[in-house]
Design a protein around this motif. Structure first.
Motif, PDB file in Angstrom:
ATOM      1  N   THR A  71       4.148  -3.211  11.781  1.00  0.00           N
ATOM      2  CA  THR A  71       2.983  -2.444  12.206  1.00  0.00           C
ATOM      3  C   THR A  71       2.836  -1.204  11.328  1.00  0.00           C
ATOM      4  O   THR A  71       3.766  -0.821  10.602  1.00  0.00           O
ATOM      5  N   LEU A  72       1.693  -0.564  11.415  1.00  0.00           N
ATOM      6  CA  LEU A  72       1.491   0.674  10.659  1.00  0.00           C
ATOM      7  C   LEU A  72       2.419   1.781  11.138  1.00  0.00           C
ATOM      8  O   LEU A  72       2.828   2.641  10.357  1.00  0.00           O
ATOM      9  N   SER A  73       2.756   1.757  12.431  1.00  0.00           N
ATOM     10  CA  SER A  73       3.652   2.786  12.959  1.00  0.00           C
ATOM     11  C   SER A  73       5.036   2.693  12.333  1.00  0.00           C
ATOM     12  O   SER A  73       5.790   3.674  12.335  1.00  0.00           O
ATOM     13  N   GLU A  74       5.371   1.546  11.771  1.00  0.00           N
ATOM     14  CA  GLU A  74       6.675   1.361  11.127  1.00  0.00           C
ATOM     15  C   GLU A  74       6.649   1.713   9.640  1.00  0.00           C
ATOM     16  O   GLU A  74       7.688   1.687   8.987  1.00  0.00           O
ATOM     17  N   PHE A  75       5.479   2.006   9.111  1.00  0.00           N
ATOM     18  CA  PHE A  75       5.377   2.308   7.678  1.00  0.00           C
ATOM     19  C   PHE A  75       5.643   3.789   7.448  1.00  0.00           C
ATOM     20  O   PHE A  75       5.054   4.651   8.095  1.00  0.00           O
ATOM     21  N   ASP A  76       6.516   4.084   6.506  1.00  0.00           N
ATOM     22  CA  ASP A  76       6.901   5.469   6.213  1.00  0.00           C
ATOM     23  C   ASP A  76       5.981   6.039   5.134  1.00  0.00           C
ATOM     24  O   ASP A  76       6.245   5.923   3.940  1.00  0.00           O
ATOM     25  N   PHE A  77       4.896   6.651   5.574  1.00  0.00           N
ATOM     26  CA  PHE A  77       3.953   7.228   4.617  1.00  0.00           C
ATOM     27  C   PHE A  77       4.567   8.409   3.871  1.00  0.00           C
ATOM     28  O   PHE A  77       4.140   8.735   2.758  1.00  0.00           O
ATOM     29  N   THR A  78       5.567   9.067   4.455  1.00  0.00           N
ATOM     30  CA  THR A  78       6.195  10.206   3.777  1.00  0.00           C
ATOM     31  C   THR A  78       6.990   9.752   2.560  1.00  0.00           C
ATOM     32  O   THR A  78       7.171  10.522   1.612  1.00  0.00           O
ATOM     33  N   PHE A  79       7.463   8.505   2.582  1.00  0.00           N
ATOM     34  CA  PHE A  79       8.215   7.982   1.436  1.00  0.00           C
ATOM     35  C   PHE A  79       7.281   7.597   0.297  1.00  0.00           C
ATOM     36  O   PHE A  79       7.683   7.562  -0.862  1.00  0.00           O
ATOM     37  N   GLN A  80       6.027   7.294   0.636  1.00  0.00           N
ATOM     38  CA  GLN A  80       5.021   6.951  -0.384  1.00  0.00           C
ATOM     39  C   GLN A  80       3.843   7.911  -0.223  1.00  0.00           C
ATOM     40  O   GLN A  80       2.757   7.534   0.215  1.00  0.00           O
ATOM     41  N   GLY A 110       8.653  -3.808  -3.805  1.00  0.00           N
ATOM     42  CA  GLY A 110       9.372  -3.043  -2.797  1.00  0.00           C
ATOM     43  C   GLY A 110       8.700  -1.785  -2.286  1.00  0.00           C
ATOM     44  O   GLY A 110       9.304  -1.059  -1.495  1.00  0.00           O
ATOM     45  N   VAL A 111       7.456  -1.510  -2.696  1.00  0.00           N
ATOM     46  CA  VAL A 111       6.834  -0.237  -2.304  1.00  0.00           C
ATOM     47  C   VAL A 111       6.038  -0.333  -1.007  1.00  0.00           C
ATOM     48  O   VAL A 111       5.469   0.660  -0.558  1.00  0.00           O
ATOM     49  N   GLY A 112       5.965  -1.514  -0.409  1.00  0.00           N
ATOM     50  CA  GLY A 112       5.308  -1.638   0.881  1.00  0.00           C
ATOM     51  C   GLY A 112       3.993  -2.377   0.881  1.00  0.00           C
ATOM     52  O   GLY A 112       3.264  -2.351   1.878  1.00  0.00           O
ATOM     53  N   LYS A 113       3.674  -3.066  -0.203  1.00  0.00           N
ATOM     54  CA  LYS A 113       2.390  -3.772  -0.287  1.00  0.00           C
ATOM     55  C   LYS A 113       2.266  -4.836   0.809  1.00  0.00           C
ATOM     56  O   LYS A 113       1.262  -4.898   1.522  1.00  0.00           O
ATOM     57  N   THR A 114       3.270  -5.674   0.919  1.00  0.00           N
ATOM     58  CA  THR A 114       3.224  -6.748   1.904  1.00  0.00           C
ATOM     59  C   THR A 114       3.284  -6.195   3.318  1.00  0.00           C
ATOM     60  O   THR A 114       2.611  -6.709   4.224  1.00  0.00           O
ATOM     61  N   HIS A 115       4.074  -5.155   3.524  1.00  0.00           N
ATOM     62  CA  HIS A 115       4.145  -4.512   4.847  1.00  0.00           C
ATOM     63  C   HIS A 115       2.753  -4.085   5.298  1.00  0.00           C
ATOM     64  O   HIS A 115       2.337  -4.365   6.430  1.00  0.00           O
ATOM     65  N   LEU A 116       2.015  -3.420   4.434  1.00  0.00           N
ATOM     66  CA  LEU A 116       0.680  -2.952   4.797  1.00  0.00           C
ATOM     67  C   LEU A 116      -0.268  -4.129   5.055  1.00  0.00           C
ATOM     68  O   LEU A 116      -1.068  -4.091   5.987  1.00  0.00           O
ATOM     69  N   ALA A 117      -0.158  -5.166   4.232  1.00  0.00           N
ATOM     70  CA  ALA A 117      -1.009  -6.342   4.433  1.00  0.00           C
ATOM     71  C   ALA A 117      -0.726  -6.990   5.787  1.00  0.00           C
ATOM     72  O   ALA A 117      -1.648  -7.367   6.522  1.00  0.00           O
ATOM     73  N   VAL A 118       0.552  -7.111   6.131  1.00  0.00           N
ATOM     74  CA  VAL A 118       0.942  -7.715   7.405  1.00  0.00           C
ATOM     75  C   VAL A 118       0.504  -6.839   8.573  1.00  0.00           C
ATOM     76  O   VAL A 118       0.039  -7.346   9.604  1.00  0.00           O
ATOM     77  N   ALA A 119       0.637  -5.528   8.429  1.00  0.00           N
ATOM     78  CA  ALA A 119       0.238  -4.609   9.507  1.00  0.00           C
ATOM     79  C   ALA A 119      -1.253  -4.736   9.802  1.00  0.00           C
ATOM     80  O   ALA A 119      -1.672  -4.754  10.969  1.00  0.00           O
ATOM     81  N   ILE A 120      -2.072  -4.833   8.757  1.00  0.00           N
ATOM     82  CA  ILE A 120      -3.513  -5.015   8.953  1.00  0.00           C
ATOM     83  C   ILE A 120      -3.783  -6.372   9.594  1.00  0.00           C
ATOM     84  O   ILE A 120      -4.628  -6.507  10.488  1.00  0.00           O
ATOM     85  N   SER A 237      11.238   1.754  -4.450  1.00  0.00           N
ATOM     86  CA  SER A 237      11.365   0.652  -3.514  1.00  0.00           C
ATOM     87  C   SER A 237      11.957   1.121  -2.188  1.00  0.00           C
ATOM     88  O   SER A 237      12.954   1.845  -2.154  1.00  0.00           O
ATOM     89  N   TYR A 238      11.346   0.674  -1.086  1.00  0.00           N
ATOM     90  CA  TYR A 238      11.911   0.937   0.232  1.00  0.00           C
ATOM     91  C   TYR A 238      13.297   0.315   0.360  1.00  0.00           C
ATOM     92  O   TYR A 238      14.190   0.876   0.981  1.00  0.00           O
ATOM     93  N   ARG A 239      13.456  -0.857  -0.225  1.00  0.00           N
ATOM     94  CA  ARG A 239      14.711  -1.588  -0.067  1.00  0.00           C
ATOM     95  C   ARG A 239      15.887  -0.818  -0.664  1.00  0.00           C
ATOM     96  O   ARG A 239      17.025  -0.998  -0.240  1.00  0.00           O
TER      97      ARG A 239
END
Length: 267
Positions: A71-80, A110-120, A237-239
């Motif tokens: 979800t978007l709530s799980e995305f760390d915008f402060t890291f990016q 690793g920068v969160g592209k897929t995470h954001l796509a999945v959250a949307i 990369s988040y990883r």
């Protein structure tokens, strides 16, 4: 008790299984609060509706083939910090789907592209929109097999049906002429009809090499970018976040400094 059992059986016969299961608890609650008959009935039916909505979401989740739930709530915008958080939240409101626009997430691995796509995608599924997730390699492999078996039109409909088609990992493997042409056909078929979300580690200037044909790449990008939102993510990369903090790992300079032309925003 006989009347209670009869009521439960009638609810089950009507297909109101969750309401039947909740009948005892709702009757007890209504007795304590001295609810009106109408209030009791509304609460009982609300229980059934919520359960049906939950099941529908689960079905759509399975049909979407999402690789995981984020979800978007799980995305760390402060890291990016380079990401426009307001734009991402606007995209999650899904107005771009109604306008048949596309979303392209660009950046290194690793920068969160897929995470954001999945959250949307999860926001869309929650609102009842059909979504389908596939990597580019899986997509062209599936379409190639269908082409060889003379059933391309039928199989193509699987990727035309969803309101949002997510194509992940564009650029990780080069496409041969047939694969590039099949991808082009899909993009053309969805153009101005329904939305796509793509993630890519390649700048647009590298798509000619990716597709093995600069003219074809230009034609694909022309359609993808005509009505689009491009989000560039330049970062680590988040990883490897924890290892970067401790100094165990330092990102290669080519990855950190790589440019992904196309400023974050809308086209």
């Amino acid at each position: 008790m006989i009347e209670l059992e009869q009521a439960r059986l009638r609810l089950e016969e009507l297909g109101l299984v969750q309401a039947a299961e909740a009948l005892d608890a709702k009757l007890e609650s209504a007795g304590r609060t001295q609810s009106t008959y109408l209030s009791f009935l509304n609460e009982l039916l609300e229980t059934e509706i919520l359960e049906r909505q939950r099941r529908n979401v689960e079905v759509r989740m399975k049909l979407s083939h999402l690789p995981y739930r984020r979800t978007l709530s799980e995305f760390d915008f402060t890291f990016q910090p380079g990401i426009d958080e307001r734009l991402i939240r606007e995209l999650a409101a899904l107005t771009f789907v109604g306008r048949q626009e596309n979303v392209l997430f660009l950046g290194p691995p690793g920068v969160g592209k897929t995470h954001l796509a999945v959250a949307i995608a999860m926001e869309a599924i929650g609102q009842g929109l059909p979504v389908y997730f596939v990597s580019l390699a899986q997509l062209v492999g599936d379409l190639r097999k269908a082409y060889e078996e003379n059933r391309l039109d039928k199989r193509m409909r699987v990727y035309l049906r969803p309101r949002i088609l997510i194509v992940d990992e564009v650029g990780y493997l080069p496409l041969d002429p047939l694969a590039a042409n099949l991808f082009f056909q899909l993009v053309c078929a969805r153009y101005e009809k329904s939305s796509m979300i793509l993630t890519s580690n390649k700048s647009f200037g590298e798509w000619g090499e990716l597709m093995g044909d600069a003219v074809l790449a230009t034609a694909v990008l022309d359609r993808l970018l005509h009505h689009s939102h491009v989000v560039n993510i330049r970062g680590n990369s988040y990883r490897l976040k924890e290892k970067l903090k401790t100094g165990i790992y330092s990102a290669p300079s080519a990855q950190v400094g790589q440019k992904y032309p196309g400023a974050s925003g809308s086209n």
